[in-house]
Design a protein around this motif. Structure first.
Motif, mmCIF file in Angstrom:
data_model
loop_
_atom_site.group_PDB
_atom_site.id
_atom_site.type_symbol
_atom_site.label_atom_id
_atom_site.label_comp_id
_atom_site.label_asym_id
_atom_site.label_seq_id
_atom_site.Cartn_x
_atom_site.Cartn_y
_atom_site.Cartn_z
ATOM 1 N N GLU A 39 0.808 -1.115 -0.012
ATOM 2 C CA GLU A 39 0.010 0.147 0.128
ATOM 3 C C GLU A 39 0.874 1.204 0.047
ATOM 4 N N GLN A 40 2.001 1.119 0.871
ATOM 5 C CA GLN A 40 2.792 2.348 0.774
ATOM 6 C C GLN A 40 3.609 2.701 -0.544
ATOM 7 N N ALA A 41 4.011 1.476 -1.145
ATOM 8 C CA ALA A 41 4.746 1.601 -2.435
ATOM 9 C C ALA A 41 3.680 2.039 -3.703
ATOM 10 N N ASN A 42 2.688 1.318 -3.424
ATOM 11 C CA ASN A 42 1.478 1.935 -4.282
ATOM 12 C C ASN A 42 1.061 3.517 -4.406
ATOM 13 N N ALA A 43 1.139 3.968 -3.059
ATOM 14 C CA ALA A 43 0.591 5.207 -2.967
ATOM 15 C C ALA A 43 1.953 6.223 -3.410
ATOM 16 N N ALA A 44 3.163 5.661 -3.199
ATOM 17 C CA ALA A 44 4.433 6.715 -3.585
ATOM 18 C C ALA A 44 4.363 6.914 -5.105
ATOM 19 N N GLY A 45 3.826 5.446 -5.550
ATOM 20 C CA GLY A 45 3.877 5.490 -7.129
ATOM 21 C C GLY A 45 2.980 6.332 -7.516
ATOM 22 N N ARG A 46 1.745 6.326 -7.345
ATOM 23 C CA ARG A 46 0.635 7.128 -7.454
ATOM 24 C C ARG A 46 0.831 8.669 -7.212
ATOM 25 N N LEU A 47 1.632 8.918 -6.201
ATOM 26 C CA LEU A 47 1.973 10.410 -5.944
ATOM 27 C C LEU A 47 3.250 11.001 -6.987
ATOM 28 N N GLU A 48 4.168 10.099 -7.377
ATOM 29 C CA GLU A 48 5.116 10.382 -8.267
ATOM 30 C C GLU A 48 4.375 10.357 -9.676
ATOM 31 N N TYR A 49 3.526 9.676 -10.058
ATOM 32 C CA TYR A 49 2.769 9.884 -11.364
ATOM 33 C C TYR A 49 2.090 11.201 -11.509
ATOM 34 N N THR A 50 1.638 11.328 -10.289
ATOM 35 C CA THR A 50 0.532 12.828 -10.437
ATOM 36 C C THR A 50 1.673 14.007 -10.428
ATOM 37 N N GLU A 51 2.473 14.039 -9.410
ATOM 38 C CA GLU A 51 3.519 15.086 -9.414
ATOM 39 C C GLU A 51 4.054 15.433 -10.835
ATOM 40 N N TYR A 52 4.723 14.408 -11.318
ATOM 41 C CA TYR A 52 5.593 14.449 -12.672
ATOM 42 C C TYR A 52 4.720 14.744 -13.581
ATOM 43 N N LYS A 53 3.688 14.173 -13.838
ATOM 44 C CA LYS A 53 2.563 14.243 -14.985
ATOM 45 C C LYS A 53 2.351 15.863 -15.012
ATOM 46 N N SER A 54 1.836 16.338 -13.673
ATOM 47 C CA SER A 54 1.734 17.784 -13.796
ATOM 48 C C SER A 54 2.645 18.790 -14.157
ATOM 49 N N LYS A 55 3.744 18.322 -14.065
ATOM 50 C CA LYS A 55 4.954 19.185 -14.313
ATOM 51 C C LYS A 55 5.669 18.906 -15.734
ATOM 52 N N GLY A 56 4.832 18.016 -16.223
ATOM 53 C CA GLY A 56 5.261 17.746 -17.741
ATOM 54 C C GLY A 56 6.554 16.903 -17.816
ATOM 55 N N GLU A 57 6.987 16.073 -16.827
ATOM 56 C CA GLU A 57 8.330 15.579 -16.691
ATOM 57 C C GLU A 57 7.984 14.070 -16.687
#
Length: 124
Positions: free
Chosen positions: A88-106
């Motif tokens: 659950e922690q690794a899944n949440a971290a992956g989701r957060l990375e996806y959202t953050e980097y997608k919003s930055k266009g990176e």
């Protein structure tokens, strides 16, 4: 276990790491970020999932199509947390990375299915 593998055969030392085959990662019980992503992508592809290699500045993590929840689209997982965190922690971290980097266009998502169509096949 996550391990940083600074040895590379590339002339661009700042943007590269040596990549182990999935069998090496399993036998050594260790992987850097891209090693873990390739191991997970291989396993996911083998059971019929549609994995993506998520590439962001200086890092990689695994994502996949969510067949059971089309509204969600893609889910992600931080492979460097395997062995030190819960799923659950690794899944949440992956989701957060996806959202953050997608919003930055990176964020670059490389579909494994596309790599197969381009002729990139497993070495083993």
């Amino acid at each position: 276990t996550y391990i940083n593998s600074p040895v590379s055969f590339s002339s661009n030392k700042e943007a590269s790491q040596r990549i182990k085959l999935p069998s090496e990662s399993i036998s050594l019980a260790s992987a850097n970020c891209i090693d873990g992503v390739l191991l997970f992508a291989s396993a996911m592809e083998n059971i019929g999932m549609n994995p993506y290699i998520a590439i962001v500045p200086g890092h990689a993590f695994i994502c996949w199509d969510v067949a059971t929840n089309p509204e969600m689209g893609i889910d992600c997982f931080e492979t460097t947390m395997v062995g030190s965190s819960t799923y659950e922690q690794a899944n949440a971290a992956g989701r957060l990375e996806y959202t953050e980097y997608k919003s930055k266009g990176e964020l670059t998502l490389l579909p494994v299915k596309l790599t197969r169509q381009l002729g990139i096949i497993p070495m083993e």
